[in-house]
Design a protein around this motif. Structure first.
Motif, mmCIF file in Angstrom:
data_model
loop_
_atom_site.group_PDB
_atom_site.id
_atom_site.type_symbol
_atom_site.label_atom_id
_atom_site.label_comp_id
_atom_site.label_asym_id
_atom_site.label_seq_id
_atom_site.Cartn_x
_atom_site.Cartn_y
_atom_site.Cartn_z
ATOM 1 N N ARG A 4 1.210 -0.810 0.074
ATOM 2 C CA ARG A 4 -0.441 -0.179 0.181
ATOM 3 C C ARG A 4 0.866 1.287 -0.059
ATOM 4 O O ARG A 4 2.069 1.290 0.445
ATOM 5 C CB ARG A 4 -0.357 0.031 1.112
ATOM 6 N N MET A 5 0.298 2.321 -1.130
ATOM 7 C CA MET A 5 1.409 3.426 -0.964
ATOM 8 C C MET A 5 0.968 4.270 0.655
ATOM 9 O O MET A 5 -0.570 5.288 0.115
ATOM 10 C CB MET A 5 1.402 3.667 -2.841
ATOM 11 N N ASP A 6 1.755 4.037 0.914
ATOM 12 C CA ASP A 6 1.249 5.510 2.070
ATOM 13 C C ASP A 6 2.644 5.948 2.940
ATOM 14 O O ASP A 6 3.445 5.318 2.847
ATOM 15 C CB ASP A 6 1.437 4.340 3.743
ATOM 16 N N LYS A 7 2.403 7.135 3.876
ATOM 17 C CA LYS A 7 3.116 7.762 3.412
ATOM 18 C C LYS A 7 3.943 7.035 4.904
ATOM 19 O O LYS A 7 5.496 7.586 4.696
ATOM 20 C CB LYS A 7 3.020 9.486 4.484
ATOM 21 N N ALA A 8 3.731 6.708 5.839
ATOM 22 C CA ALA A 8 4.859 5.778 6.710
ATOM 23 C C ALA A 8 6.104 5.279 6.048
ATOM 24 O O ALA A 8 6.390 4.891 6.414
ATOM 25 C CB ALA A 8 4.145 4.953 7.734
ATOM 26 N N LYS A 9 5.250 4.396 4.225
ATOM 27 C CA LYS A 9 6.027 3.652 4.776
ATOM 28 C C LYS A 9 7.423 4.673 3.855
ATOM 29 O O LYS A 9 8.192 3.892 3.211
ATOM 30 C CB LYS A 9 5.326 2.984 3.235
ATOM 31 N N ASP A 10 7.319 5.704 3.501
ATOM 32 C CA ASP A 10 8.267 6.136 3.103
ATOM 33 C C ASP A 10 9.355 5.993 1.597
ATOM 34 O O ASP A 10 10.837 5.865 1.211
ATOM 35 C CB ASP A 10 9.725 6.261 3.834
ATOM 36 N N TYR A 11 8.446 6.129 0.860
ATOM 37 C CA TYR A 11 8.508 5.969 -0.653
ATOM 38 C C TYR A 11 9.075 7.068 -1.116
ATOM 39 O O TYR A 11 10.254 6.344 -2.557
ATOM 40 C CB TYR A 11 7.622 5.374 -1.555
ATOM 41 N N ASP A 35 -1.308 0.934 -4.505
ATOM 42 C CA ASP A 35 -2.800 1.841 -4.507
ATOM 43 C C ASP A 35 -2.614 2.388 -3.108
ATOM 44 O O ASP A 35 -2.139 1.833 -1.933
ATOM 45 C CB ASP A 35 -3.840 1.753 -4.971
ATOM 46 N N GLY A 36 -2.209 4.023 -3.555
ATOM 47 C CA GLY A 36 -2.940 4.183 -1.660
ATOM 48 C C GLY A 36 -2.862 5.740 -1.746
ATOM 49 O O GLY A 36 -2.740 6.341 -2.801
ATOM 50 N N PRO A 37 -2.997 6.235 -0.737
ATOM 51 C CA PRO A 37 -3.048 7.794 -0.630
ATOM 52 C C PRO A 37 -2.113 8.044 -1.227
ATOM 53 O O PRO A 37 -2.342 9.434 -1.396
ATOM 54 C CB PRO A 37 -3.198 8.163 0.912
ATOM 55 N N GLU A 38 -0.907 7.872 -0.847
ATOM 56 C CA GLU A 38 0.103 8.708 -1.390
ATOM 57 C C GLU A 38 0.304 8.226 -2.830
ATOM 58 O O GLU A 38 1.488 8.912 -3.931
ATOM 59 C CB GLU A 38 1.811 8.475 -0.715
#
Length: 70
Positions: A4-11, A35-38
């Motif tokens: 999931r593309m989430d801010k916490a995962k620091d892509y 997909d995700g919020p980021e």
């Protein structure tokens, strides 16, 4: 990477690191599946650092195993 593309995962750090890696190994690719919020912000970021041509994102899929094997 399938996640999931989430801010916490620091892509952002991952994409920035891939820019450095590709200077030494131009054939290296990054495939993000999910997909995700980021998602939109990550696509904008990749354009900002001029890496959008190397950034491949695939939306949520049920056939992830087949994609990764190719």
């Amino acid at each position: 990477m399938v996640a999931r593309m989430d801010k916490a995962k620091d892509y952002y750090t991952l994409i920035s690191a891939m820019c450095i890696v590709q200077k030494y190994k131009p054939s290296t690719n990054l495939l993000l599946i999910g997909d995700g919020p980021e998602r939109v912000n990550l696509e904008k970021f990749s354009k900002k650092i001029n890496w959008h041509r190397n950034f491949l994102r695939i939306s949520l899929r049920t056939s992830v195993h087949a994609i990764v094997l190719t």
